[in-house]
Write an enzyme that holds these catalytic residues in place. Structure first.
Site, mmCIF file in Angstrom:
data_model
loop_
_atom_site.group_PDB
_atom_site.id
_atom_site.type_symbol
_atom_site.label_atom_id
_atom_site.label_comp_id
_atom_site.label_asym_id
_atom_site.label_seq_id
_atom_site.Cartn_x
_atom_site.Cartn_y
_atom_site.Cartn_z
ATOM 1 N N CYS A 113 -7.785 -1.344 -25.565
ATOM 2 C CA CYS A 113 -7.176 -0.877 -24.314
ATOM 3 C C CYS A 113 -5.735 -0.399 -24.509
ATOM 4 C CB CYS A 113 -7.237 -1.963 -23.248
ATOM 5 S SG CYS A 113 -8.933 -2.327 -22.762
ATOM 6 N N HIS A 254 -1.919 -0.165 -17.775
ATOM 7 C CA HIS A 254 -3.350 -0.224 -18.078
ATOM 8 C C HIS A 254 -4.065 -0.854 -16.883
ATOM 9 C CE1 HIS A 254 -7.135 -0.898 -19.890
ATOM 10 N NE2 HIS A 254 -6.992 -2.205 -20.009
ATOM 11 N N ASN A 284 -12.043 -0.441 -15.441
ATOM 12 C CA ASN A 284 -11.307 -0.434 -16.706
ATOM 13 C C ASN A 284 -11.996 0.545 -17.661
ATOM 14 O OD1 ASN A 284 -10.121 -0.955 -19.174
ATOM 15 N ND2 ASN A 284 -10.219 -3.184 -18.995
HETATM 16 N N1 COA Z 1 -19.613 -12.008 -9.517
HETATM 17 C C1 COA Z 1 -19.612 -13.246 -8.998
HETATM 18 N N2 COA Z 1 -19.168 -14.303 -9.658
HETATM 19 C C2 COA Z 1 -18.685 -14.112 -10.902
HETATM 20 C C3 COA Z 1 -18.649 -12.839 -11.487
HETATM 21 C C4 COA Z 1 -19.155 -11.764 -10.759
HETATM 22 N N3 COA Z 1 -19.161 -10.515 -11.232
HETATM 23 N N4 COA Z 1 -18.112 -12.967 -12.706
HETATM 24 C C5 COA Z 1 -17.807 -14.244 -12.877
HETATM 25 N N5 COA Z 1 -18.160 -14.949 -11.792
HETATM 26 C C6 COA Z 1 -18.022 -16.370 -11.565
HETATM 27 C C7 COA Z 1 -17.874 -17.157 -12.834
HETATM 28 O O1 COA Z 1 -19.147 -17.393 -13.382
HETATM 29 C C8 COA Z 1 -17.201 -18.398 -12.369
HETATM 30 O O2 COA Z 1 -18.177 -19.257 -11.844
HETATM 31 P P1 COA Z 1 -18.194 -20.807 -12.253
HETATM 32 O O3 COA Z 1 -16.848 -21.331 -11.827
HETATM 33 O O4 COA Z 1 -19.340 -21.313 -11.483
HETATM 34 O O5 COA Z 1 -18.370 -20.786 -13.730
HETATM 35 C C9 COA Z 1 -16.357 -17.935 -11.188
HETATM 36 O O6 COA Z 1 -16.827 -16.629 -10.858
HETATM 37 C C10 COA Z 1 -14.872 -17.880 -11.448
HETATM 38 O O7 COA Z 1 -14.614 -17.223 -12.645
HETATM 39 P P2 COA Z 1 -13.169 -17.079 -13.186
HETATM 40 O O8 COA Z 1 -13.230 -16.749 -14.639
HETATM 41 O O9 COA Z 1 -12.314 -18.202 -12.719
HETATM 42 O O10 COA Z 1 -12.663 -15.819 -12.376
HETATM 43 P P3 COA Z 1 -11.268 -15.142 -12.520
HETATM 44 O O11 COA Z 1 -10.540 -15.252 -11.265
HETATM 45 O O12 COA Z 1 -10.572 -15.536 -13.788
HETATM 46 O O13 COA Z 1 -11.672 -13.615 -12.705
HETATM 47 C C11 COA Z 1 -11.940 -11.916 -14.376
HETATM 48 C C12 COA Z 1 -12.486 -13.218 -13.776
HETATM 49 C C13 COA Z 1 -12.843 -11.477 -15.528
HETATM 50 C C14 COA Z 1 -11.930 -10.854 -13.325
HETATM 51 C C15 COA Z 1 -10.519 -12.181 -14.889
HETATM 52 O O14 COA Z 1 -10.510 -13.321 -15.681
HETATM 53 C C16 COA Z 1 -9.932 -11.050 -15.657
HETATM 54 O O15 COA Z 1 -9.612 -10.020 -15.088
HETATM 55 N N6 COA Z 1 -9.687 -11.250 -16.953
HETATM 56 C C17 COA Z 1 -8.976 -10.324 -17.796
HETATM 57 C C18 COA Z 1 -9.740 -9.079 -17.933
HETATM 58 C C19 COA Z 1 -9.017 -8.141 -18.797
HETATM 59 O O16 COA Z 1 -7.876 -7.875 -18.591
HETATM 60 N N7 COA Z 1 -9.756 -7.629 -19.761
HETATM 61 C C20 COA Z 1 -9.467 -6.546 -20.554
HETATM 62 C C21 COA Z 1 -8.186 -6.593 -21.233
HETATM 63 S S1 COA Z 1 -8.040 -4.985 -21.720
#
Ligand code: COA
Length: 328
Positions: A113, A254, A284
């Site tokens: 990224c 980004h 993304n």
């Molecule tokens: N729909 C519904 N629920 C979902 C889901 C979806 N698409 N994806 C994950 N969940 C669930 C998880 O399974 C978890 O459930 P659990 O607690 O029963 O295990 C719950 O939602 C919470 O997940 P969590 O990881 O706490 O959510 P979050 O607030 O951290 O958001 C992301 C998840 C992926 C959006 C976030 O962590 C993120 O943006 N990470 C960085 C991404 C990034 O920058 N990546 C690229 C770098 S270039």
């Protein structure tokens, strides 16, 4: 000699995959995706015959046309991508062929990224050295090719697209790419990766069965690092260049998660009005997010000479960085 951006273009495939579409195939909801990420929809390159080189070649054609130059004038093509058509030859060589840039050499750059910022700074070095006059820098991805559409943790986040810029010698020392600070920390490699298909895990029945040809991410871990590093690097770029929040015309971050973008803007003390955001429409697109934002600002006539742009990214590797551009 400084390098200035003299033309921009973007290319997004037409097909839209909305959150509501994903609700039909996954245990997810539009509400969850929007509130956690800011994403409403993303673009998907559906034609199985087409790949990243198709997206990037369209961008190259548009830039050549906008700048009113011939393809033979291009000296170098750099494509930042983590979804190349093939491991080799490079996607940049395919673009070079497709647009008939017969005098250009060409290579891919793997910075995930942060690939576009890595490539932009790399391209600028060839202008600074005085050896190249026209360098095409493109970020392009067909992320849908490495998405596991049964994994709701990752597949809702990414989309396909490409965009790029033409770099040429700046009119003076006060315009163009004025500063760049890029970083890497390979210890992050265990949190965001695609294992299959490389020399460590060449394609086999097992790699397919173990879903190793898909992107894997520990979202929470990556989120924590991204939020810290993006805000830190933005602040560092401002300090190094004596930029106050009033001096910054646009923050171009980004587009991985709206919450990461908001935290970065907050640390810089700048209003969200001055932040380029299109994650709602494209998700993304990895190496393509920043050049898509630049191309949109340019197309909307929002960029004028003397504008101060701060570009910041974070991605797999880990890789991250910031670039300060004074628009020419
Ligand atoms: N729909 C519904 N629920 C979902 C889901 C979806 N698409 N994806 C994950 N969940 C669930 C998880 O399974 C978890 O459930 P659990 O607690 O029963 O295990 C719950 O939602 C919470 O997940 P969590 O990881 O706490 O959510 P979050 O607030 O951290 O958001 C992301 C998840 C992926 C959006 C976030 O962590 C993120 O943006 N990470 C960085 C991404 C990034 O920058 N990546 C690229 C770098 S270039």
């Amino acid at each position: 000699m400084k390098a200035a951006i003299t033309a921009t273009a973007k290319y997004l495939p037409e097909s839209i995959l909305s959150n509501h579409d994903l609700e039909q195939i996954l245990d997810t909801s539009d509400e969850w995706i929007r509130t956690r990420t800011g994403i409403r929809e993303r673009r998907i390159l559906k034609d199985p015959e087409k790949a990243t080189s198709h997206l990037c070649s369209e961008v190259a054609r548009r830039i050549i046309e906008k700048r009113g130059i011939s393809a033979e004038e291009i000296d170098l093509i750099i494509v930042a991508t983590m979804t190349p058509d093939m491991i080799f030859p490079s996607t940049a060589c395919l673009v070079q062929k497709n647009v008939a840039a017969s005098n250009a050499w060409a290579f891919d750059l793997s910075g995930a990224c942060s690939g576009f910022l890595y490539a932009l700074n790399t391209g600028a070095q060839f202008i600074a050295a005085g050896t190249h006059d026209k360098v095409l820098v493109i970020g392009g991805e067909k992320m849908s090719a490495v998405m596991d559409y049964t994994d709701r943790n990752t597949c809702v986040l990414f989309g396909d697209g490409a965009a790029g810029v033409l770099l040429e010698p700046a009119q003076d020392e006060h315009h163009g790419l004025l500063d760049a600070k890029l970083h890497a920390d390979g210890r992050g490699s265990e949190h965001l990766y695609m294992q299959g298909g490389g020399s460590r895990h060449p394609a086999s029945k097992e790699t397919v069965e173990n879903r190793m040809h898909f992107l894997h991410q520990d979202g929470k871990q990556v989120f924590k690092s991204a939020v810290t590093q993006m805000a830190d690097i933005a602040e560092e770029i401002m300090k190094r260049n004596n930029l106050s929040s009033d001096d910054v015309t646009y923050l171009i971050p980004h587009q991985a998660n709206l919450r990461i973008i908001q935290a970065t803007a907050e640390r810089m003390g700048i209003d969200m009005q001055k932040v380029a955001v299109n994650i709602d429409r494209y998700g993304n697109t990895s190496a393509a997010t920043i050049p898509i934002c630049i191309a949109e600002l340019d197309e909307d006539g929002k960029l004028s000479s003397g504008n101060n742009l701060v570009l910041v990214s974070f991605g797999a590797g880990y890789t991250w960085g910031g670039i300060y551009v004074r628009w020419q």
